[in-house]
Design an enzyme around this catalytic site. Sequence first.
Site, mmCIF file in Angstrom:
data_model
loop_
_atom_site.group_PDB
_atom_site.id
_atom_site.type_symbol
_atom_site.label_atom_id
_atom_site.label_comp_id
_atom_site.label_asym_id
_atom_site.label_seq_id
_atom_site.Cartn_x
_atom_site.Cartn_y
_atom_site.Cartn_z
ATOM 1 N N CYS A 82 60.508 45.233 -55.113
ATOM 2 C CA CYS A 82 61.019 43.885 -55.345
ATOM 3 C C CYS A 82 59.937 42.982 -55.946
ATOM 4 O O CYS A 82 59.603 43.143 -57.115
ATOM 5 C CB CYS A 82 61.645 43.330 -54.077
ATOM 6 S SG CYS A 82 62.916 42.109 -54.464
ATOM 7 N N HIS A 101 65.422 47.317 -52.508
ATOM 8 C CA HIS A 101 64.657 47.617 -51.289
ATOM 9 C C HIS A 101 65.032 48.990 -50.743
ATOM 10 O O HIS A 101 65.886 49.094 -49.849
ATOM 11 C CB HIS A 101 64.935 46.553 -50.225
ATOM 12 C CG HIS A 101 64.298 45.234 -50.530
ATOM 13 N ND1 HIS A 101 63.004 44.929 -50.177
ATOM 14 C CD2 HIS A 101 64.759 44.156 -51.194
ATOM 15 C CE1 HIS A 101 62.697 43.714 -50.586
ATOM 16 N NE2 HIS A 101 63.751 43.220 -51.218
ATOM 17 N N GLU A 137 63.489 50.811 -48.745
ATOM 18 C CA GLU A 137 63.068 51.033 -47.351
ATOM 19 C C GLU A 137 64.223 50.919 -46.361
ATOM 20 O O GLU A 137 64.160 51.464 -45.263
ATOM 21 C CB GLU A 137 61.932 50.072 -46.975
ATOM 22 C CG GLU A 137 62.283 48.587 -46.864
ATOM 23 C CD GLU A 137 62.171 47.825 -48.188
ATOM 24 O OE1 GLU A 137 62.292 48.460 -49.255
ATOM 25 O OE2 GLU A 137 61.976 46.591 -48.141
HETATM 26 N N1 GLN Z 1 60.640 36.282 -54.813
HETATM 27 C C1 GLN Z 1 61.232 37.290 -55.622
HETATM 28 C C2 GLN Z 1 62.667 36.944 -55.995
HETATM 29 O O1 GLN Z 1 63.271 36.093 -55.374
HETATM 30 C C3 GLN Z 1 61.190 38.650 -54.930
HETATM 31 C C4 GLN Z 1 62.015 38.723 -53.697
HETATM 32 C C5 GLN Z 1 61.696 39.924 -52.834
HETATM 33 O O2 GLN Z 1 60.640 40.542 -52.979
HETATM 34 N N2 GLN Z 1 62.575 40.264 -51.900
HETATM 35 O O3 GLN Z 1 63.216 37.512 -56.902
#
Ligand code: GLN
Length: 544
Positions: free
Chosen positions: A385, A511, A513
């Site tokens: 992410c 994600h 994970e």
């Molecule tokens: N801050 C970034 C976004 O909003 C990444 C978010 C995250 O890593 N979950 O896109």
Amino acid sequence: MAAHQTKHIFVTGGVVSSLGKGLTSAAIGLLLEKRGLRVRMQKLDPYINVDPGTMSPFQHGEVYVLDDGGETDLDLGHYERFTNSKLTKDSNFTTGRIYSTVIAKERKGEYLGETVQVVPHITNEIKANIRKLASPDVDVIITELGGTVGDIEGLPFLEAIRQIPLDVGRQNCLFIHLTLIPYLKAAGEAKTKPTQHSVGQLRQIGIQPDILIVRTERELGREATDKIALFCNVEKDAVIEEPDKEYSIYEVPLGLMDHKLDQLIVDKLGLRADPIDMSQWADLLHKVKNPSHEVTIAVVGKYIQHKDAYKSIYEALDHAGIAHSARVLVKRIEAEELERQDVDVVLGGVDGILVPGGFGMRGIEGKIDAIRFARENEIPFFGICLGMQCAVIEFARSVVGLAGANSTEFDTHTHHPVICMLQEQKKIEEKGATMRLGAQPCRLTGGSRAREVYNTDLISERHRHRYEFNPVYREEFVRKGFEVSGVNPDNGLAEIIEIPNHPWFVAVQFHPEFKSKPPAAHPLFSGFVQAACSRHRQRMELTV
Ligand code: GLN
């Protein structure tokens, strides 16, 4: 034939928080599933946020995301890793959510003429949410109540679960209370009094626990558990010890099984169940205790001090370790501090670098430094992410030659917004539950690393973010050696990027994970840890 009756297990906690109630609930779910029962799990959280999505990881630890986009408590991560219980937004609800529903109903006129009150309106809403999970396909619902008995905000929830036996029959409900028996060094004794008080408080509310699970630092022995039974009005065999575990959380279900907790539950609820087979978990534990080698993975993040902020990532690394017979040692690195340190010294000795998700600009440059170090020194890298977004920024600045490239999250006026917000996100004003959330499809590119490890063409992974890799820059990046190896078939967004001529440089916008399980490591974590193992072997060969 008698109509099917879904049974209820309520898990409450006493004395102190952080006893591992979520893990214990998940372990109970696992034991019951291993006896052939169909289990659903849920968590009730007494705080007023509608969901944990708006809380800082420092407050709450990780926000666990479900397929349906539910932003939930991290205990749901334990439930998903340990059981097959289907989890949805209905599997976690808070005081805030209950009240907002009740208030919305009041405005619609659903209670016309009535004074709307905690009892019965709030408690009825809580009960309805608990009982919603009951169905002919479910044998047991395990409902974990967050917080500790005695908290003011938990009272409506306790009152609601007190009432449920009146609705469905006491014989169909089981109350399990988890407490702490502290060991006082000065007295040389384990103390049962806090547990007596905690059970006393529950009984005042009208709940008599059927089973006590007592967390201890060291084994208590029969005399102490018999005393607890007597003072707490619980049968002697229903006081179960759960001592601290030495190696792994996988010991928890096995320990509870050794104390015959599954049989106790089956008997008390009058369930018909198969004999238990926990050989798969015993095997997992054996692997955890007897690894063939060791790798060190640096996790470079901004919530590093909080042990639960990257919970699912640490768990997924463990699962990948099990898959490769490796003990994964995690070196937690505070990204902001890395900005002031010599990256070579801090990261020179690691076998892999992982940059997890996050929000806000603190530590961003440290993460970018770590990624540059991984890319230039051929150290396996895995970005998740925000970690992927930082990898895009690093590549833009160092390889594509876009000086000052950035995400508009950190620099709204950057000349090179390689990470940006899409039009539909820009329109949104509210912060709660408005990110790109939940399961989204992703098509993998033939010949890529991602395609190789997933071994399928179309995958589904969970998202939680607002910003994206700006499609305007894609072609230029690809010309410079970037590969977009996963694309969302519905909107064309880049979901996975790789650098092919690197031992392992893979970063994902989602994600992964959240979908790793102890017996089934996630393919990307598994591939990353495998690459780290190869690097470790090479390093060892160089030093002999
Ligand atoms: N801050 C970034 C976004 O909003 C990444 C978010 C995250 O890593 N979950 O896109």
